[in-house]
Design a protein around this motif. Sequence first.
Motif, PDB file in Angstrom:
ATOM      1  N   ASN A 131      26.798  37.262  43.589  1.00  0.00           N
ATOM      2  CA  ASN A 131      26.942  38.131  42.188  1.00  0.00           C
ATOM      3  C   ASN A 131      25.989  38.540  41.485  1.00  0.00           C
ATOM      4  OD1 ASN A 131      25.806  36.136  40.735  1.00  0.00           O
ATOM      5  ND2 ASN A 131      27.619  34.955  40.519  1.00  0.00           N
ATOM      6  N   ARG A 134      26.914  42.294  40.771  1.00  0.00           N
ATOM      7  CA  ARG A 134      27.833  42.379  40.093  1.00  0.00           C
ATOM      8  C   ARG A 134      27.366  42.163  38.501  1.00  0.00           C
ATOM      9  NH1 ARG A 134      32.437  38.475  42.190  1.00  0.00           N
ATOM     10  NH2 ARG A 134      30.682  37.641  43.050  1.00  0.00           N
ATOM     11  N   TRP A 137      25.059  44.876  37.198  1.00  0.00           N
ATOM     12  CA  TRP A 137      25.594  46.541  37.304  1.00  0.00           C
ATOM     13  C   TRP A 137      25.581  47.152  35.976  1.00  0.00           C
ATOM     14  CZ3 TRP A 137      26.434  50.514  40.099  1.00  0.00           C
ATOM     15  CH2 TRP A 137      27.270  51.212  39.769  1.00  0.00           C
TER      16      TRP A 137
END
Length: 734
Positions: A131, A134, A137
Amino acid sequence: MIVDQQAPRVSGPSEPPSVNTLSRRNFLRAGAAAGGGLVLSLRLPFATGEAEAAADNVFTPNAFVRIGSDGKIVLIMPYVEMGQGTYTAIPMLIAEELEVELQQIRLEHAPPNEKLYVNPLLGIQATGNSNAIRGAWQPLRQAGAVARNMLVTAAARHWNVDPTSCHAERGEVIHEATGRRLSYGELAAEAARMPVPENVALKRPQDFNLIGTPAKRLDTPAKVNGTAVFGIDVRPPGVKVATLAQSPVFGGRLKSVDDTAAKAINGVRQIVRLDDAVAVVADHMGAAKKGLEALVTEWDDGPHARLTTEAIAAELDEALLTPGAVAENIGDVDHAMAGAATKVEATYRLPFLAHATMEPMNCTVHLREDGCEIWVGTQALAKAQATAAETAGLPLDKVVVHNHLIGGGFGRRLEADWIARAVEIAKHVDGPVKVVWTREEDIQHDMYRPMFAHRLSAGLDGMGMPVAWNNHYAGSSVIARYLPPAFNNGLDPDTTEGAIDLVYDLPNLHVEYVRVEPPGIPTAFWRSVGPSRNVFVVESFMDELAAAVKQDPVAYRLALLDKTPRAKAVLALAAERIGWGERLPPRVGRGVSLQNAFATHMAQIAEVEVAKDGTVRVRRVVCAVDCGTAVNPDTVAAQIQGGIIFGITAALYGEITLKDGRVEQGNFDTYQILRMDEAPNIEVHIVQSQELPGGMGEAGTSAIGPAVTNAIFAATGKRLRKLPVEASALKQPV
């Protein structure tokens, strides 16, 4: 450029972060740096008000961009690099919005500070669970966009022109009408005095210049020429080297040590005795290892002296007869099962697995009366600092941790047991000491992927399609130990991912989990975590259902995927690219696996050959992946390739067993990894997508296991419900 050693930083005490709404102003602020530059402080979700105040005072944010008057752009990186490409893909996010070349970004490791550097998806300062991209981002792109806006505004003010007449390009602001240019370095001081804009639009995907393009990894040159600094490379002045032997049985104690022969070895400086371990401190690793081998030790094996793998497996089998916590319930499984035309049942078992990272476990510690300094490669920096402080009996702010590149994490370096052990040894050593585990010590004292057992049943209608699905499974909850607040009502997201929220349209489904902690053997996260077990079970059983009604396993799955078009698309693409349905030679088969894990859809098809003696060779793997926006396609492909190799290793060879409380495997001769000449041809096909990025570091590992065993079934007709693959079960009758 990677900056692996930075000036020591001391962070304040760390407390569990709270969840706050992320506002634009709290997320991004700017202030004048002491050197006349622009400092942009990023606050990720979960940052506390107290953390924000600390960041305002000393400019030490969760992650931040520093632009100096010398034009240098520095990204303080809250995530770690352990081979997954983080130190290239995450700078791409900043560089994209900041309008600079990727090579202009310099990186520094973030210091430990759980309040400021919390991973927004984990709630702690850590790199794991696929992650990093993620989590970064939105915040890092936003930071770049705001920085660019402020630099453009500063240039427009300097020229007394409208900001809309200027644009940023390659680290400069350009006035379009006159062609005047100012570099970011020249603008940094003035930009630092600009107010932080409330709303800055991010670039549209169609305008990306970097994101979505293959980028050469920034850390590769240093790793190739040997200048990259891993934890094991650190050599503080006067450092000694130690290696150790811990009780061969978890929970055992050290009874006695005869160190006469060890002390006689040239270079051995001292022997350190602990309650459950003994270490040899020497001038170098060779002397330390020889000294360790010369010790005559006697151990008290403790309460787990007779523990065996079979006993733990029997406990899991017994747990499958008891009710568990309901992880998911859809419809009425019992009613649907009662009316099913066909019923299928199976029990699956998965073994303990070690991490076996290429860089041996190591930690260098310099413990003084007034403080502790540590050099290490860790996935969880704040946890490392807190563990060292607790072990040393020091306040948190007296422990300085230098993080470094990691030669393989796979979840092992989310733990801090080896750091605590190094500090315990350092208490007895004058000056810095580097504690290095031997490979045998690493494999026999790892924290292992848990053993699990699953009992499944399904009911099929007259057309052979599933109308009922029941999955009852038992095993250890790593999260219950590692992040207790995330274990609720007998469940946690790690043990359930891949077992619930399936991509398939199943009208009646019931999933139960029973927590069973194995006695005397510690468990921990292992690359691809829960899906490494659950995807194997789900995809193997789905294959069984197709076989039970004599249907093609790809067509069978496609018929169940109308509600998840992304999953359907990757499966169809993988089948097309491998040539599914082609005639294959005898004892060669193809097997399929499909998953939605780590916010990534992936299909893998393995082509496997089974020799007459039962030896399995994976010849080819085709993978189709929809991971949303692929920030760096090269990284995506590399992570899938590495994950597949890691997963094949586990499927064919991976198993930790215990006898008389002792781990039987000790090195790569008994804990085998896939050899270079065994590696298959791997094809990766990335679906173009503008969805949010998914995780990639772990997805490839969890998808490959069932593809391999399903291919073995296609080649031999023998269904494998237990890993690793046993060649003896696949021998062709004479």
